[in-house]
Design a protein around this motif. Structure first.
Motif, PDB file in Angstrom:
ATOM      1  N   VAL A   1      55.356  60.102  -1.054  1.00 24.92           N
ATOM      2  CA  VAL A   1      56.680  61.445  -1.816  1.00 24.92           C
ATOM      3  C   VAL A   1      56.191  62.685  -0.939  1.00 24.92           C
ATOM      4  CG1 VAL A   1      57.678  62.286  -3.528  1.00 24.92           C
ATOM      5  CG2 VAL A   1      56.804  59.918  -3.360  1.00 24.92           C
TER       6      VAL A   1
ATOM      7  N   LEU B   1      58.890  64.561   1.932  1.00 23.92           N
ATOM      8  CA  LEU B   1      59.704  64.765   1.321  1.00 23.92           C
ATOM      9  C   LEU B   1      59.044  66.789   1.809  1.00 23.92           C
ATOM     10  CD1 LEU B   1      59.188  65.386  -2.278  1.00 23.92           C
ATOM     11  CD2 LEU B   1      61.251  64.734  -0.886  1.00 23.92           C
TER      12      LEU B   1
ATOM     13  N   ARG C   1      70.477  62.667  -2.568  1.00 27.21           N
ATOM     14  CA  ARG C   1      69.327  61.774  -2.707  1.00 27.21           C
ATOM     15  C   ARG C   1      68.131  61.703  -2.845  1.00 27.21           C
ATOM     16  NH1 ARG C   1      71.669  56.771  -4.768  1.00 27.21           N
ATOM     17  NH2 ARG C   1      73.631  56.370  -4.218  1.00 27.21           N
ATOM     18  N   GLY C   2      67.071  62.619  -1.628  1.00 30.36           N
ATOM     19  CA  GLY C   2      67.219  63.709  -1.718  1.00 30.36           C
ATOM     20  C   GLY C   2      66.538  64.757  -2.351  1.00 30.36           C
TER      21      GLY C   2
ATOM     22  N   ALA D   1      67.703  65.237  -5.459  1.00 29.73           N
ATOM     23  CA  ALA D   1      67.246  64.806  -6.422  1.00 29.73           C
ATOM     24  C   ALA D   1      65.854  64.292  -6.893  1.00 29.73           C
ATOM     25  CB  ALA D   1      68.939  63.301  -7.103  1.00 29.73           C
ATOM     26  N   LEU D   2      65.260  63.640  -5.724  1.00 24.93           N
ATOM     27  CA  LEU D   2      64.053  63.234  -5.667  1.00 24.93           C
ATOM     28  C   LEU D   2      63.325  64.799  -5.963  1.00 24.93           C
ATOM     29  CD1 LEU D   2      61.641  60.815  -5.495  1.00 24.93           C
ATOM     30  CD2 LEU D   2      62.101  61.213  -2.904  1.00 24.93           C
ATOM     31  N   LEU D   3      63.745  65.257  -4.819  1.00 24.42           N
ATOM     32  CA  LEU D   3      62.457  66.841  -4.701  1.00 24.42           C
ATOM     33  C   LEU D   3      62.634  66.856  -5.919  1.00 24.42           C
ATOM     34  CD1 LEU D   3      61.294  68.442  -3.054  1.00 24.42           C
ATOM     35  CD2 LEU D   3      63.409  70.235  -3.034  1.00 24.42           C
TER      36      LEU D   3
ATOM     37  N   LEU E   1      62.599  66.303  -9.194  1.00 24.22           N
ATOM     38  CA  LEU E   1      62.203  65.423  -9.962  1.00 24.22           C
ATOM     39  C   LEU E   1      60.683  65.461 -10.027  1.00 24.22           C
ATOM     40  CD1 LEU E   1      63.931  62.058 -10.441  1.00 24.22           C
ATOM     41  CD2 LEU E   1      63.712  63.747 -12.048  1.00 24.22           C
ATOM     42  N   TYR E   2      60.156  65.668  -8.799  1.00 24.13           N
ATOM     43  CA  TYR E   2      58.774  65.844  -7.823  1.00 24.13           C
ATOM     44  C   TYR E   2      58.854  67.249  -7.974  1.00 24.13           C
ATOM     45  CZ  TYR E   2      54.733  65.764  -4.806  1.00 24.13           C
ATOM     46  OH  TYR E   2      53.772  66.216  -3.692  1.00 24.13           O
TER      47      TYR E   2
ATOM     48  N   ALA F   1      68.999  70.047  -7.921  1.00 22.88           N
ATOM     49  CA  ALA F   1      68.895  68.280  -8.501  1.00 22.88           C
ATOM     50  C   ALA F   1      69.644  68.016  -9.529  1.00 22.88           C
ATOM     51  CB  ALA F   1      66.863  68.118  -8.455  1.00 22.88           C
TER      52      ALA F   1
ATOM     53  N   LEU G   1      71.196  64.666  -9.694  1.00 19.27           N
ATOM     54  CA  LEU G   1      71.414  63.129 -10.567  1.00 19.27           C
ATOM     55  C   LEU G   1      72.729  62.995 -11.180  1.00 19.27           C
ATOM     56  CD1 LEU G   1      67.873  64.181 -11.756  1.00 19.27           C
ATOM     57  CD2 LEU G   1      67.919  62.579 -10.796  1.00 19.27           C
TER      58      LEU G   1
END
Length: 431
Positions: free
Chosen positions: A13, A17, A315-316, A318-320, A322-323, A393, A397
């Motif tokens: 991940v 990113l 979506r990226g 949102a992932l960022l 969370l990350y 983010a 989401l």
């Protein structure tokens, strides 16, 4: 075994990113990095005599505070009035905006200007693309353009586009849009700079490779092209991006013009709630367009990949979102191998590079518009940087959740005219 799998996921991940963030950084600097791109982006230094005529669409919903000023600016543009027609578009339940628009139309009529009318629609959905489709059959001019209800257009914008379309024989022109009120609240500066880099650099990259999500206003279409396409997708929450990709799939060239002198000026959303709803709508609209699959019809793999990349970006985000907290937490709390910790921190370093570029952008933006940046503004940006990423983010989401629930209602963004001088707004309301 489980620990090794967690390390593998974390590193994978992190690399993904990091690559994505590096590519975004490249797009942000595209026109600065390449002289040919910067040259293609320029506005003409001189304008041709008026040749094309323009139908202006002004979609408005609950815009009583700003609509009269916007009508005034469009009608008073430095272009022959007989070559302009203006349509204020409202749903039938928005009596306040309709009344304000009709007041202005009556006032202009007393001065001999009769090129503005109100188009009222009564069917659903009540949203911007449906309103545009309701007004499109009423248009009669060569070129159809859209401005938002709070827009401050430059008086020369029609002369600029007339020149570009005639000289370069293009049928679609995207001109620049710029948020202005960069000191209104904690997130305004970062929101302003998003627009600055998007219109000044990133869109030129997309146009060059023929895969462009158009902006929602200050975009100009040959009317016959719009009619052939059947107008906008009124179920799409980002009808502008969808339209751009449909046009790209046809192989139609889009000319992007960005010149600080001629940008359309707008405002950042007035509250955090409005900002989140706006960004949710954009993110969900990209998800809708991705699912719709128009991007698959583009002729080259490069175009398809670029369209997919843009549409999947929420979506990226949102992932960022969370990350980042997870990455920072693992670095500060958990004992992981040094190499794993370094990999997990790479996206954070790229975000720091983004921040430095944005600081430079702030000084360029303020210099171009006669404003003044200060070290205090940079400090505010630094403090707001991480919360702003978390807000983006969260909006992504939220968009994913709405998409899964099948909710596609249009969440309205309020406009208060914060980009306009207070005295100017007061005079407009008195007038």
């Amino acid at each position: 075994m489980i620990v090794a799998f967690i390390y593998f996921v974390l590193v994978s991940v992190s690399i993904l990113l990091t690559v994505q963030s590096a590519h975004v950084l490249y797009l942000m600097l595209y026109t600065w990095d390449r002289a040919d791109a910067e040259r293609r982006a320029r506005a003409p230094e001189s304008f041709l005599p008026p040749h094309l005529s323009f139908s202006v669409l002004l979609p408005a919903r609950h815009e009583e505070d700003v609509i009269q000023s916007t009508i005034e600016r469009v009608v008073r543009a430095d272009y022959p009035s007989e070559l302009l027609e203006v349509f204020v578009i409202c749903s039938e339940d928005d009596t306040g905006t309709v009344e304000k628009a009709e007041e202005k139309i009556e006032e202009l009529g007393r001065e001999g200007l009769h090129n503005v009318r109100v188009v009222v629609f009564g069917d659903k959905p009540i949203n911007k693309p449906h309103g545009l489709n309701a007004a499109l059959p009423h248009t009669t001019k060569d070129v159809v353009t859209i401005f938002d209800a709070e827009d401050d257009i430059h008086p020369k914008i029609f002369s600029l586009v007339n020149t570009v379309m005639v000289q370069e024989q293009v049928r679609v022109v995207q001109a620049g849009v710029q948020l202005m009120n960069y000191q209104s609240n904690w997130y305004s500066t970062l929101n302003v700079l998003e627009y600055f880099f998007w219109f000044k650099s990133r869109l030129h990259y997309h146009a060059h490779y023929g895969s462009i999500p158009l902006g929602g206003n200050t975009v100009f279409f040959a009317r016959e092209l719009l009619m052939r396409l059947g107008g906008w997708d009124d179920r799409n929450l980002t009808e502008d991006a969808d339209m751009g990709l449909r046009i790209s799939a046809m192989g139609e060239k889009v000319r992007v013009v960005y010149d600080d002198r001629y940008v359309t000026k707008e405002e950042t959303p007035p509250t955090l709630g409005h900002f989140i709803r706006q960004r949710t709508r954009w993110s969900q609209g990209f998800m809708q367009t991705l699912k719709k699959g128009t991007w698959k019809e583009m002729p080259t793999r490069k175009q398809r990949w670029l369209a997919f990349y843009v549409l999947a970006f929420p979506r990226g985000q949102a992932l960022l979102g969370l990350y980042l907290p997870l990455s920072l937490g693992m670095i500060l709390i958990l004992k992981v191998p040094v190499l794993i910790a370094l990999f997990s921190y790479l996206p954070v370093l790229l975000l720091a590079a983004h921040f430095l570029v944005q600081v430079v952008g702030l000084y360029e933006f303020t210099g171009a518009h006669g404003l003044e940046a200060s070290p205090k503004a940079v400090v505010r940006m630094a403090i707001a940087w991480f919360p702003f990423q978390m807000v983006l983010a969260y909006a992504a989401l939220r968009a994913m959740r709405r998409q899964m629930l099948g909710r596609h209602d249009w969440e309205k963004t309020q406009h208060v005219g914060a980009h306009r001088a207070p005295t100017e707004e007061a005079e407009s309301r008195v007038g």
